[in-house]
Design an enzyme around this catalytic site. Structure first.
Site, PDB file in Angstrom:
ATOM      1  N   THR A  28      33.818 -82.480  33.207  1.00  0.00           N
ATOM      2  CA  THR A  28      33.576 -83.562  32.247  1.00  0.00           C
ATOM      3  C   THR A  28      34.538 -83.513  31.059  1.00  0.00           C
ATOM      4  OG1 THR A  28      32.016 -82.227  30.966  1.00  0.00           O
ATOM      5  CG2 THR A  28      31.100 -83.546  32.753  1.00  0.00           C
ATOM      6  N   CYS A  32      30.213 -77.464  24.790  1.00  0.00           N
ATOM      7  CA  CYS A  32      28.867 -77.431  24.223  1.00  0.00           C
ATOM      8  C   CYS A  32      28.545 -76.073  23.615  1.00  0.00           C
ATOM      9  CB  CYS A  32      27.827 -77.669  25.324  1.00  0.00           C
ATOM     10  SG  CYS A  32      27.826 -79.334  25.980  1.00  0.00           S
ATOM     11  N   CYS A  36      22.709 -76.187  24.308  1.00  0.00           N
ATOM     12  CA  CYS A  36      22.723 -77.628  24.595  1.00  0.00           C
ATOM     13  C   CYS A  36      21.777 -77.965  25.749  1.00  0.00           C
ATOM     14  CB  CYS A  36      24.130 -78.106  24.934  1.00  0.00           C
ATOM     15  SG  CYS A  36      24.199 -79.887  25.218  1.00  0.00           S
ATOM     16  N   ARG A  39      22.589 -81.351  31.157  1.00  0.00           N
ATOM     17  CA  ARG A  39      22.372 -80.793  32.486  1.00  0.00           C
ATOM     18  C   ARG A  39      23.216 -79.545  32.694  1.00  0.00           C
ATOM     19  NH1 ARG A  39      23.743 -82.284  37.870  1.00  0.00           N
ATOM     20  NH2 ARG A  39      25.508 -83.453  37.070  1.00  0.00           N
ATOM     21  N   CYS A  63      30.761 -82.023  22.504  1.00  0.00           N
ATOM     22  CA  CYS A  63      29.619 -82.759  23.028  1.00  0.00           C
ATOM     23  C   CYS A  63      28.940 -83.536  21.890  1.00  0.00           C
ATOM     24  CB  CYS A  63      28.627 -81.764  23.642  1.00  0.00           C
ATOM     25  SG  CYS A  63      27.039 -82.457  24.092  1.00  0.00           S
ATOM     26  N   CYS A  66      25.004 -81.955  21.331  1.00  0.00           N
ATOM     27  CA  CYS A  66      24.704 -80.688  20.634  1.00  0.00           C
ATOM     28  C   CYS A  66      25.653 -80.423  19.465  1.00  0.00           C
ATOM     29  CB  CYS A  66      24.725 -79.520  21.615  1.00  0.00           C
ATOM     30  SG  CYS A  66      26.361 -79.177  22.301  1.00  0.00           S
TER      31      CYS A  66
HETATM   32 ZN   LIG Z   1      26.249 -80.257  24.453  1.00  0.00          ZN
END
Ligand SMILES: [Zn+2]
Length: 345
Positions: A28, A32, A36, A39, A63, A66
């Site tokens: 992605t 994070c 976090c 998923r 992210c 988070c």
């Molecule tokens: Zn995150």
């Protein structure tokens, strides 16, 4: 096994590890904090970073959920993780060396480690050793090989190449010196008592100490299965060379060696022998030179595992800021040696 602690923290969304590291997800491009609630990514897509800046310079974006960049750094937690990783690579390191290496007091490290990891450093090291051994045996490797290969990602070819170069015999490592015949002598030096030991192949121990009894006990522990005899007759040349290295009249201490070591240790030690008299390198630089930039802590552990003071000049490795850090034979000795070498260069 590397990053096992970090991965576990991510799996369990463990808030206590926030600020100690972040993780980037390659699929992605997002990074994070450990807690976090997004998923759980696949393990193989995850990279760990000590700081947000590292993640960002590797192309990851923070992210939105988070907001890892807003986290307050948790250096003490990072130190505990570092200690766990050090133990993972070298279970023999003592609590005080470990504490020294990560920059905590032994008592503080003991307490924090237990809190965060759930077991004491000693228990952790014991379990690592067992785990590593079992994995090797399960994979069908010979038992002695599995003891070295575990955690080092090394191959027998690596042993051959480096072993030949350095005159070291990794197989002797597992056997604790069985088949080895060792002669040693103890003499005075201006840094305390000096033990020098050899086999027919070369020097296998050079240790400083405060008294002969401790030095002898140390040698017999190190080479528990070897035949050991106090006999200085064949050691005079080696002892002279070492003493003259200490007094500055013999800067290049190029003695033959006969050492037990893991493949990784050998690579580090070989690199240390290239550091010229009067110069120092940081642990990071040594890691870079052996092509393992991320293995700074393992490099420090390999320095701490050196068996031959001066001959493998682990004293020439210092912290990145130039600070003289731990030395197996006492930080005070390291300071003195470095000062002299700098003065005589
Ligand atoms: Zn995150």
């Amino acid at each position: 096994m590397e990053n096992e602690i970090r991965w576990k923290a991510v799996e369990t969304n463990d808030r206590r590890f926030d600020g100690a590291f972040v993780y980037g997800v390659r699929s992605t491009g997002i990074y994070c904090r450990p807690s976090c609630s997004s998923r759980l990514p696949k393990r193989e897509n995850v990279d760990f970073f000590d700081a947000c800046a590292d993640a960002e310079s590797n192309g990851f974006r923070a992210c939105m959920r988070c907001q890892p960049a807003s986290e307050v750094p948790a250096p003490q937690v990072a130190k505990v993780i570092a200690a766990a990783e050090l133990l993972d690579r070298d279970e023999t390191i003592s609590l005080s060396d470990l504490a020294d290496e990560v920059g905590l007091s032994p008592a503080r490290l003991q307490k924090l480690f237990k809190e965060l990891i759930g077991v004491s450093p000693k228990k952790f090291a014991d379990s690592k050793r067992l785990e590593r051994f079992k994995e090797g045996v399960r994979g069908g490797a010979a038992i002695t090989d599995s003891m070295y290969d575990a955690g080092y990602g090394s191959s027998s070819r690596l042993y051959e190449n480096i072993g030949n170069k350095l005159g070291m015999t990794p197989r002797a490592y597992a056997r604790k010196g069985s088949d080895m015949q060792i002669e040693y002598t103890i003499t005075d030096s201006d840094l305390g008592r000096l033990l020098v030991a050899r086999t027919s192949k070369g020097v296998c121990a050079v240790n400083f100490g405060d008294n002969d009894a401790d030095l002898e006990t140390g040698l017999r522990k190190e080479y528990a299965n070897a035949e050991i005899e106090r006999n200085g007759a064949n050691l005079k040349d080696f002892v002279d060379a070492i003493l003259h290295n200490l007094d500055g009249s013999n800067p290049s201490l190029d003695l033959p060696l006969d050492l037990r070591a893991t493949a990784f240790q050998m690579r580090v030690w070989e690199e240390l022998r290239k550091i010229p008299y009067g110069e120092t390198l940081s642990y990071q630089k040594v890691a870079d030179k052996i092509g393992k930039s991320k293995s700074v802590r393992a490099v420090a552990a390999a320095c701490a595992a050196n068996r031959v003071a001066l001959v493998i000049p682990c004293h020439r490795v210092v912290r990145s800021n130039g600070d003289v850090s731990g030395y197996k034979w006492g930080v005070e000795r390291k300071r003195v040696i470095l000062k002299r070498e700098a003065a005589r260069e």
